[in-house]
Design an enzyme around this catalytic site. Structure first.
Site, PDB file in Angstrom:
ATOM      1  N   ASP A   1      26.116 -32.823   3.739  1.00  0.00           N
ATOM      2  CA  ASP A   1      25.353 -31.869   4.545  1.00  0.00           C
ATOM      3  C   ASP A   1      25.008 -30.645   3.705  1.00  0.00           C
ATOM      4  OD1 ASP A   1      24.579 -30.255   7.032  1.00  0.00           O
ATOM      5  OD2 ASP A   1      25.348 -32.083   7.932  1.00  0.00           O
TER       6      ASP A   1
ATOM      7  N   HIS B   1      24.548 -25.563   8.999  1.00  0.00           N
ATOM      8  CA  HIS B   1      24.474 -26.879   9.628  1.00  0.00           C
ATOM      9  C   HIS B   1      25.719 -27.718   9.334  1.00  0.00           C
ATOM     10  CE1 HIS B   1      22.952 -31.047  10.285  1.00  0.00           C
ATOM     11  NE2 HIS B   1      22.182 -30.480  11.202  1.00  0.00           N
TER      12      HIS B   1
ATOM     13  N   ILE C   1      35.285 -20.812  23.420  1.00  0.00           N
ATOM     14  CA  ILE C   1      34.027 -20.105  23.650  1.00  0.00           C
ATOM     15  C   ILE C   1      34.049 -19.716  25.123  1.00  0.00           C
ATOM     16  CG2 ILE C   1      31.523 -20.216  23.655  1.00  0.00           C
ATOM     17  CD1 ILE C   1      31.652 -22.340  21.507  1.00  0.00           C
TER      18      ILE C   1
ATOM     19  N   ALA D   1      19.815 -43.736   9.401  1.00  0.00           N
ATOM     20  CA  ALA D   1      20.425 -44.457  10.523  1.00  0.00           C
ATOM     21  C   ALA D   1      19.886 -45.877  10.626  1.00  0.00           C
ATOM     22  CB  ALA D   1      20.180 -43.701  11.826  1.00  0.00           C
TER      23      ALA D   1
ATOM     24  N   ASP E   1      22.976 -47.651  17.794  1.00  0.00           N
ATOM     25  CA  ASP E   1      24.280 -48.273  18.024  1.00  0.00           C
ATOM     26  C   ASP E   1      25.090 -47.619  19.123  1.00  0.00           C
ATOM     27  OD1 ASP E   1      24.445 -50.341  15.836  1.00  0.00           O
ATOM     28  OD2 ASP E   1      24.085 -48.576  14.607  1.00  0.00           O
TER      29      ASP E   1
ATOM     30  N   SER F   1      21.839 -34.566  15.515  1.00  0.00           N
ATOM     31  CA  SER F   1      22.652 -34.200  14.352  1.00  0.00           C
ATOM     32  C   SER F   1      24.091 -33.931  14.758  1.00  0.00           C
ATOM     33  CB  SER F   1      22.090 -32.941  13.682  1.00  0.00           C
ATOM     34  OG  SER F   1      21.017 -33.244  12.832  1.00  0.00           O
TER      35      SER F   1
END
Length: 658
Positions: free
Chosen positions: A62, A101, A116, A217, A245, A269
């Site tokens: 990433d 990210h 949170i 993917a 999947d 994501s």
């Protein structure tokens, strides 16, 4: 969630009674976040407190990871959560995230508990280790060459760091067939061969533009993940198609951010790391499971979600952590397994991930045993299917639903009933589908294109062929053929376009017959081959939706094959002289060739025959000194298969591959 609250309340009450000093500020009892509760993360944490991903490593390809985040270990290197990594952007050993990210992805996988507002969060596998591989600074186009570098790094270092799972939350394009790239697909295939699961998001283009998902993917060695909303519906932005999947939460997901912060994020994501974290839990629970096995467990244990986009009914599985861990323990390798001991009638099927499912009748206990064989060839322990105490399963049929959940149709000899058992993601549920006199012998089970079970069987009392179809709500019975004594040795199949057909024996005339469902509940019947006696019938459809049948011609004891296109059935003799063609199993392979596995009593051997485009049959001896009671099944892609046989020497049912 109430279990956790009750436990905390009891602990507080006990502390007060013991005179303990409490902190001045009042404790706040946090509720599990909606995404975690949706996939039963709360139940899994309560039921399996020690299954946390410990000693399992996930590689995150990433934008890097903010390893100084308190919930991500507060440091980098050996002994820390982010224990290793590399920066392929700056070409150095420091994979610090400057974009955010990768830190968000890592938090979903393995963050320690954080909150949170009044909601409790933690990574799916909070004790898993991470390896951070920085391939993007954020907003830049990632080259295939850089991706290849990261994949090669994992291949070279997977043993050192114990990497079992890889998450790559990037992608692009739209593909509804496998997409193989010369630069990276060989590395992805190598990771698959090593048993390492690679997970990637399916994409965020919804249904606009048609079916298809992103690459990587869409690579055949990668598990593709889509998103569900907090109401458990498939997110409108989720790309979908036959290559998708799994589903996992992907809307309003709480996770870690740069500089020690947290936030809620959306898009596929962030669905992908849910699956990566879940795979880490399963790997800890059952270390023998490889990457494809982990996907199989997640699919079979998840909640089925149907989708009719593009006019095609598809079924996906939304992960359920509590169910998945339970099933992983059941699927783990059992070195003392008793699979096949005294086994008699049996059936098998492959799921799309390469796991073999086997059900067989054990005459010693007069019950059905069920087990799975992993992609590494290791058997699980067996499980009993019918707990009534009746003599159940002397004739049976096994099939898998669209999400890989097994089901078994079988005959209850004690009651004379037709029974159906299905796996619902965590346990087997049994029901009686026909209890009128002696009904249910010679069952044959398949799933239609809507994912509903269909069972053909013989009603001995009246000598009729019946079919039970489930319409999504209830079972509906069809009287398919009531002329003569019909329905023994029947075989039911569903074609690619949804046609339901059944081939069967007419014991009165000796013929092989075929019935096909038309509009509504109307069945048309026809004679396949005019014989004096037939048995061991197997039906399959080719890719062009045309039926074909293999069968044993009792006079003169030959193996025969018949097919039909636009005209009448065309029959031919495949093997002759001496009880050739018992226990036949027919399928079409990935080259569209018909394959038949059968037992020869004369040779006491298992043979496989396959026809070339010109119709010439080639014979392969697959097993000498192999007894009857066999079944066979192709792999999901038609490239090979497996068969079973009885071993007098070992007094058990054995399996092998073809």
């Amino acid at each position: 969630m109430s279990v956790r609250r009750d436990r905390v309340a009891k602990e507080e009450s006990a502390a007060s009674a013991a005179g303990c000093v409490e902190p001045l500020e009042r404790r706040t009892l946090l509720a599990w976040n909606p995404a975690g509760a949706l996939i039963d993360q709360d139940d899994a944490t309560a039921a399996y407190p020690n299954i946390t991903g410990k000693n399992v490593t996930v590689a995150v390809i990433d934008t890097g990871v903010d390893y100084n985040h308190p919930a991500l270990g507060g440091g980098f290197g050996p002994g820390k959560k982010v224990k290793a990594g590399f920066d392929f952007v700056s070409n150095d050993g420091d994979p610090m995230d400057t974009f955010g990210h990768g830190t968000q992805v890592a938090g979903i996988i393995a963050a320690a508990p954080f909150s949170i507002g009044d909601q409790q969060y933690q990574g799916i596998a909070p004790d898993a280790d991470l390896v951070a591989l920085r391939v993007s600074a954020g907003g830049d186009v990632i080259s295939d060459a850089r991706i290849e570098q990261a994949l090669k790094w994992i291949i070279d270092n997977h043993a050192t760091h114990g990497i079992s799972v890889v998450n790559f939350s990037f992608g692009g394009g739209r593909f509804d067939v496998d997409e193989v790239k010369p630069t990276t697909s060989d590395e992805l295939a190598k990771l698959k061969q090593l048993g390492i699961l690679v997970v990637s998001p399916g994409g965020n283009e919804g249904t606009a533009g048609g079916a298809g998902i992103h690459w990587p993917a869409a690579d055949p060695s990668v598990a593709a993940v889509g998103s569900v909303a907090l109401n458990d519906q498939i997110s409108t932005f989720t790309s979908r198609g036959k290559l998708l999947d799994l589903l996992a939460p992907g809307e309003s997901v709480g996770t870690t951010g740069l500089g020690g912060g947290s936030s809620q994020v959306s898009l596929t994501s962030f669905s992908s790391p849910f699956v990566a974290g879940a795979a880490a839990l399963l790997k800890q629970a059952a270390p023998s499971l490889r990457g494809d096995d982990l996907v199989s467990v997640l699919r079979a244990s998840g909640a089925r979600k149907d989708d009719s986009s593009f006019g095609v009914r598809r079924s996906y599985s939304r992960i359920d952590l509590d169910n998945a861990i339970t099933l992983a323990f059941q699927r783990g390798a059992d070195l003392a397994t008793n699979v096949g001991n005294l086994g008699a009638a049996n059936d098998m099927a492959y799921d799309r991930d390469g796991v073999l499912h086997l059900a067989y009748y054990d005459p010693g206990i007069r019950n059905i045993r069920y087990a799975t064989r992993s992609t590494a060839g290791l058997w699980s322990a067996t499980r009993l299917i019918d707990t009534t105490g009746n003599d159940a399963g002397a004739t049976l049929s096994l099939a898998l639903d669209p999400t890989g959940k097994p089901a078994i149709a079988y005959y209850d000899a004690t009651e004379g009933d037709s029974e159906y058992a299905r796996f619902d993601g965590i346990a087997w549920k049994r029901s009686t589908i026909d209890a009128k006199n002696i009904a249910g012998q010679f069952p044959s089970l398949a799933f239609d294109n809507d994912g509903n079970p269909v069972v053909a069987y013989y009603r001995k009392t009246s000598g009729d062929l019946r079919v039970m179809r489930h319409d999504g709500t209830q079972w509906v019975r069809n009287e398919v053929d009531t002329a003569d004594n019909v329905g023994q040795f029947n075989s039911l199949a569903v074609s690619p376009n949804g046609t339901i057909g059944v081939a069967y024996a007419n014991a009165t005339t000796g013929d092989v017959k075929y019935a096909q469902l038309g509009g509504g509940a109307t069945w048309t019947t026809e004679v396949v081959d005019d014989l004096r006696g037939a048995a061991f019938i197997s039906l399959a459809f080719n890719a062009g939706n045309q039926p074909a049948v293999s069968y044993y011609d009792a006079y003169p004891a030959d193996l025969k094959f018949a097919s039909r296109s636009t005209g009448p059935w065309q029959a031919q003799t495949v093997a002759t002289k001496g009880a050739q063609g018992l226990f036949t199993s027919l399928w079409f392979d990935n080259s569209a060739r018909p394959n038949i596995v059968y037992y020869s009593r004369k040779s006491d051997a298992i043979f496989r025959v396959a026809a070339d485009p010109a119709g010439a049959w080639t014979v392969q001896t697959t097993r000498l000194n192999a007894g009857p009671s066999g079944s066979a099944a192709p792999k999901f892609d038609g490239a090979g298969g497996s068969y079973s046989w009885w071993s007098d020497e070992k007094q058990k049912l054995l399996t092998a591959d073809v």
